[in-house]
Design an enzyme around this catalytic site. Structure first.
Site, PDB file in Angstrom:
ATOM      1  N   CYS A   1      43.117  48.941 -99.363  1.00 38.32           N
ATOM      2  CA  CYS A   1      43.691  49.340-100.650  1.00 38.32           C
ATOM      3  C   CYS A   1      45.116  49.847-100.444  1.00 38.32           C
ATOM      4  O   CYS A   1      46.006  49.584-101.259  1.00 38.32           O
ATOM      5  CB  CYS A   1      42.842  50.405-101.331  1.00 38.32           C
ATOM      6  SG  CYS A   1      41.362  49.759-102.137  1.00 38.32           S
TER       7      CYS A   1
ATOM      8  N   HIS B   1      38.999  46.837-105.092  1.00 41.33           N
ATOM      9  CA  HIS B   1      38.186  47.342-103.982  1.00 41.33           C
ATOM     10  C   HIS B   1      36.731  46.918-104.166  1.00 41.33           C
ATOM     11  O   HIS B   1      36.054  47.390-105.078  1.00 41.33           O
ATOM     12  CB  HIS B   1      38.272  48.866-103.877  1.00 41.33           C
ATOM     13  CG  HIS B   1      37.462  49.407-102.736  1.00 41.33           C
ATOM     14  ND1 HIS B   1      37.946  49.464-101.441  1.00 41.33           N
ATOM     15  CD2 HIS B   1      36.184  49.856-102.675  1.00 41.33           C
ATOM     16  CE1 HIS B   1      37.011  49.955-100.648  1.00 41.33           C
ATOM     17  NE2 HIS B   1      35.919  50.197-101.368  1.00 41.33           N
TER      18      HIS B   1
ATOM     19  N   HIS C   1      36.386  47.090 -97.009  1.00 41.75           N
ATOM     20  CA  HIS C   1      37.013  46.450 -98.170  1.00 41.75           C
ATOM     21  C   HIS C   1      36.859  44.961 -97.877  1.00 41.75           C
ATOM     22  O   HIS C   1      37.390  44.486 -96.858  1.00 41.75           O
ATOM     23  CB  HIS C   1      38.483  46.882 -98.291  1.00 41.75           C
ATOM     24  CG  HIS C   1      39.231  46.289 -99.439  1.00 41.75           C
ATOM     25  ND1 HIS C   1      39.950  47.067-100.344  1.00 41.75           N
ATOM     26  CD2 HIS C   1      39.403  45.001 -99.842  1.00 41.75           C
ATOM     27  CE1 HIS C   1      40.517  46.277-101.246  1.00 41.75           C
ATOM     28  NE2 HIS C   1      40.213  45.005-100.952  1.00 41.75           N
TER      29      HIS C   1
ATOM     30  N   HIS D   1      36.775  41.326 -96.905  1.00 39.04           N
ATOM     31  CA  HIS D   1      37.843  40.465 -96.397  1.00 39.04           C
ATOM     32  C   HIS D   1      37.237  39.235 -95.740  1.00 39.04           C
ATOM     33  O   HIS D   1      36.186  39.310 -95.106  1.00 39.04           O
ATOM     34  CB  HIS D   1      38.752  41.211 -95.418  1.00 39.04           C
ATOM     35  CG  HIS D   1      38.031  41.926 -94.321  1.00 39.04           C
ATOM     36  ND1 HIS D   1      37.401  43.147 -94.512  1.00 39.04           N
ATOM     37  CD2 HIS D   1      37.816  41.608 -93.017  1.00 39.04           C
ATOM     38  CE1 HIS D   1      36.842  43.531 -93.381  1.00 39.04           C
ATOM     39  NE2 HIS D   1      37.068  42.604 -92.449  1.00 39.04           N
TER      40      HIS D   1
HETATM   41  P1  AMP Z   1      35.935  43.520 -89.701  1.00 41.13           P
HETATM   42  O1  AMP Z   1      35.282  43.819 -88.389  1.00 41.13           O
HETATM   43  O2  AMP Z   1      35.500  42.195 -90.283  1.00 41.13           O
HETATM   44  O3  AMP Z   1      35.797  44.666 -90.678  1.00 41.13           O
HETATM   45  O4  AMP Z   1      37.464  43.301 -89.366  1.00 41.13           O
HETATM   46  C1  AMP Z   1      38.488  44.178 -89.685  1.00 41.13           C
HETATM   47  C2  AMP Z   1      39.767  43.522 -89.256  1.00 41.13           C
HETATM   48  O5  AMP Z   1      40.852  44.226 -89.842  1.00 41.13           O
HETATM   49  C3  AMP Z   1      39.991  43.516 -87.739  1.00 41.13           C
HETATM   50  O6  AMP Z   1      40.149  42.171 -87.283  1.00 41.13           O
HETATM   51  C4  AMP Z   1      41.286  44.338 -87.582  1.00 41.13           C
HETATM   52  O7  AMP Z   1      42.107  43.843 -86.556  1.00 41.13           O
HETATM   53  C5  AMP Z   1      41.929  44.198 -88.947  1.00 41.13           C
HETATM   54  N1  AMP Z   1      42.836  45.270 -89.331  1.00 41.13           N
HETATM   55  C6  AMP Z   1      42.590  46.602 -89.294  1.00 41.13           C
HETATM   56  N2  AMP Z   1      43.650  47.292 -89.747  1.00 41.13           N
HETATM   57  C7  AMP Z   1      44.587  46.365 -90.091  1.00 41.13           C
HETATM   58  C8  AMP Z   1      45.913  46.446 -90.619  1.00 41.13           C
HETATM   59  N3  AMP Z   1      46.505  47.623 -90.888  1.00 41.13           N
HETATM   60  N4  AMP Z   1      46.584  45.290 -90.833  1.00 41.13           N
HETATM   61  C9  AMP Z   1      46.021  44.101 -90.554  1.00 41.13           C
HETATM   62  N5  AMP Z   1      44.773  43.963 -90.064  1.00 41.13           N
HETATM   63  C10 AMP Z   1      44.067  45.074 -89.826  1.00 41.13           C
HETATM   64 ZN    ZN Z   2      39.769  49.121-100.602  1.00 39.04          ZN
END
Ligand code: AMP
Ligand code: ZN
Length: 115
Positions: free
Chosen positions: A7, A46, A97, A99
């Site tokens: 967010c 979100h 969140h 993704h």
């Molecule tokens: P997940 O395990 O599917 O929740 O993956 C979370 C992903 O978010 C990981 O691959 C992290 O490297 C990525 N991540 C965490 N913080 C950031 C950020 N500030 N910018 C870009 N990617 C991020």
């Molecule tokens: Zn969020």
């Protein structure tokens, strides 16, 4: 969600390497890539995880896949890529969140899971 890192990225409070943005979604580069191309496509709204998505979210879910796919191709995934959503504790979700990961590059990826 004030304490949600994605967010904060949507709001511009945390910088990100954006590759696409419209009113509904954002696509940006993963900060810790597992392959030469590693994009994350997120809804601006979100939604904590895929398990929390509702029928109202169906259109944006489709958009995440369609636009994310085009961005992955634009970033170099011209011969395929992997699309992944980690959900909850068992799925080892780290950021709560929703993704969609788009992962790829010139090399063939390792198998998805060990048998
Ligand atoms: P997940 O395990 O599917 O929740 O993956 C979370 C992903 O978010 C990981 O691959 C992290 O490297 C990525 N991540 C965490 N913080 C950031 C950020 N500030 N910018 C870009 N990617 C991020
Ligand atoms: Zn969020």
């Amino acid at each position: 969600m004030s304490d949600c890192i994605f967010c904060k990225i949507v709001n511009g409070d945390i910088p990100s390497s954006k590759v696409f943005e419209d009113d509904d979604i954002l696509v940006f580069k993963d900060i810790n890539p597992v392959a030469p191309v590693h994009l994350l496509a997120i809804p601006k709204k979100h939604i904590a995880s895929l398990a929390e998505a509702t029928p109202e979210d169906n259109a944006v879910m489709g958009k995440l896949l369609q636009v994310g796919s085009q961005m992955a191709i634009e970033q170099g995934c011209t011969d395929g890529f992997r699309t992944l959503i980690n959900t909850g504790r068992v799925g080892r979700q780290e950021v709560y969140h929703l993704h969609v990961h788009f992962v790829g590059g010139p090399e063939v990826l390792p198998p998805m899971l060990k048998r």
